[in-house]
Enzyme design. Structure first.
Site, mmCIF file in Angstrom:
data_model
loop_
_atom_site.group_PDB
_atom_site.id
_atom_site.type_symbol
_atom_site.label_atom_id
_atom_site.label_comp_id
_atom_site.label_asym_id
_atom_site.label_seq_id
_atom_site.Cartn_x
_atom_site.Cartn_y
_atom_site.Cartn_z
ATOM 1 N N LYS A 196 0.842 -1.206 0.000
ATOM 2 C CA LYS A 196 0.000 0.000 0.000
ATOM 3 C C LYS A 196 0.873 1.250 0.000
ATOM 4 O O LYS A 196 0.644 2.189 -0.764
ATOM 5 C CB LYS A 196 -0.935 -0.010 1.226
ATOM 6 C CG LYS A 196 -2.062 -1.015 1.078
ATOM 7 C CD LYS A 196 -2.852 -1.214 2.360
ATOM 8 C CE LYS A 196 -3.841 -2.363 2.171
ATOM 9 N NZ LYS A 196 -4.581 -2.728 3.379
ATOM 10 N N GLN A 246 -4.542 -1.492 9.531
ATOM 11 C CA GLN A 246 -4.487 -2.819 8.909
ATOM 12 C C GLN A 246 -5.131 -3.862 9.834
ATOM 13 O O GLN A 246 -4.771 -3.963 11.008
ATOM 14 C CB GLN A 246 -3.015 -3.188 8.620
ATOM 15 C CG GLN A 246 -2.839 -4.481 7.873
ATOM 16 C CD GLN A 246 -3.432 -4.454 6.456
ATOM 17 O OE1 GLN A 246 -3.316 -3.466 5.736
ATOM 18 N NE2 GLN A 246 -4.076 -5.529 6.058
ATOM 19 N N ASP A 304 -10.839 3.281 3.887
ATOM 20 C CA ASP A 304 -11.177 1.857 3.777
ATOM 21 C C ASP A 304 -12.694 1.649 3.709
ATOM 22 O O ASP A 304 -13.167 0.568 3.363
ATOM 23 C CB ASP A 304 -10.626 1.098 4.999
ATOM 24 C CG ASP A 304 -9.492 0.151 4.626
ATOM 25 O OD1 ASP A 304 -9.326 -0.126 3.425
ATOM 26 O OD2 ASP A 304 -8.794 -0.312 5.539
#
Ligand code: NDP
Length: 287
Positions: free
Chosen positions: A53, A97, A120
């Protein structure tokens, strides 16, 4: 019939190239898009995802930062950092994460991220907006699937769509997106009776299960579009390679179109994370 292979890698490259001009324009106006990725612990798969990422951000010209905490960090420390990042004007996206270690309340951490920086798309406010058919930030994996279908000219309105998997990250938002696009949607999971009955009716079948080669040719309607979200590592005795939730070799003889693993949904996921971060910066710049 041999299926058309839906090349997520090629589309991801094309989209990432198109982001460069948007990033340059924002940077010129003093709004260079910035993403912070928070990693707690040393899970090897998570480390790889975070590294990918961050490097994708850098390649596209975004500012990006990785913050790593040991697995035994106090949740209050992470929540304090999120509060600081929520207030930081140069940061437009914050991503934690998953999974977090067991002593964390995952939901509380996700809710602590400002909905305006939740790239997200896991914050309840963003999930609610998606459920209402008025999305703000769409979770990256299902967003990538829909983009890939759209760019491949696959019509969803009026189609029978079946999603296997009901996770908050993939299955549920995937079902909402398909519904919003006009498909008739069935969501299957581990308690579904006679899974193959459902999958064989699908014009569009999305597999997000986490079981290697689980979907076989007999489970697929001839001419269906099959999207394989799964990423599974085969054991060393089976070659140690990555494979999806779909038996690619068998299903490609039945389906009209199929995504490969790797090179299908995976590259699209990170691409949509970049898209969401750039969009967050554009919204901020427009305020
Ligand atoms: P989860 O483990 O959270 O969810 C798996 C889902 O599959 C659950 O809803 C579960 O049902 C269902 N399931 C399990 N076994 C069966 C079965 N025998 N029959 C029917 N349904 C079943 O996984 P995720 O949604 O997070 O991820 C799914 C896959 O996608 C994984 O391989 C993951 O690595 C991959 N992934 C890929 C990404 C990408 O970028 N390509 C991004 C995110 C994930 P129940 O709810 O009843 O337990």
């Amino acid at each position: 019939m041999t299926a058309q292979i839906l090349d997520g890698k090629a589309l991801a490259d094309e989209l990432r190239a198109s982001f460069k001009a948007r990033v340059a324009a924002l940077t010129q106006k003093g709004h260079r898009p910035g993403l912070v990725v928070i990693l707690v612990g040393e899970d090897p798969a998570s480390q790889v995802y975070v590294r990918n990422k961050v490097s994708a951000c850098e390649a596209a010209g975004l500012y990006s930062e990785k913050i790593v905490y040991p697995a035994d960090v106090a949740p209050a420390v992470v929540l304090q950092k999120i509060a600081e990042l929520n207030a930081a004007p140069n940061i437009h996206g914050i991503l934690v994460q998953l999974p977090l270690p067991p002593h964390f309340d995952e939901k509380a951490v996700l809710e602590a991220i400002s909905a305006a920086k939740d790239v997200d798309g896991f914050h309840a406010e963003n999930v609610g907006a998606l459920a209402q058919g008025n999305p703000r930030f769409i979770p990256c994996t299902p967003y990538g699937v829909v983009k890939l279908l759209e760019k491949s000219g696959i019509e969803l309105a009026g189609k029978e769509a079946v999603v296997i998997g009901r996770s908050n990250i993939v299955g549920k938002p995937m079902a909402l997106l398909l519904l919003n696009a006009g498909a008739t949607v069935t969501v299957c999971h581990s308690r579904t009776r006679d899974l193959a009955f459902h999958t064989r009716r699908a014009d569009v079948l999305v597999a997000a299960i986490g079981k290697p080669r689980f979907v076989t040719a007999e489970m697929v309607k001839p001419g269906a579009v099959v999207i394989d979200v799964g990423i599974n590592r085969l054991p060393p005795e089976a070659g140690g390679k990555l494979c999806g939730d779909v038996d690619f070799e068998g299903v490609k003889e039945v389906a009209r179109a199929l995504t490969p693993v790797p090179g299908g949904v995976g590259p699209m996921t990170i691409t949509m994370l970049l898209a969401n971060t750039i969009e967050a910066a554009e919204r901020e710049a427009g305020r």
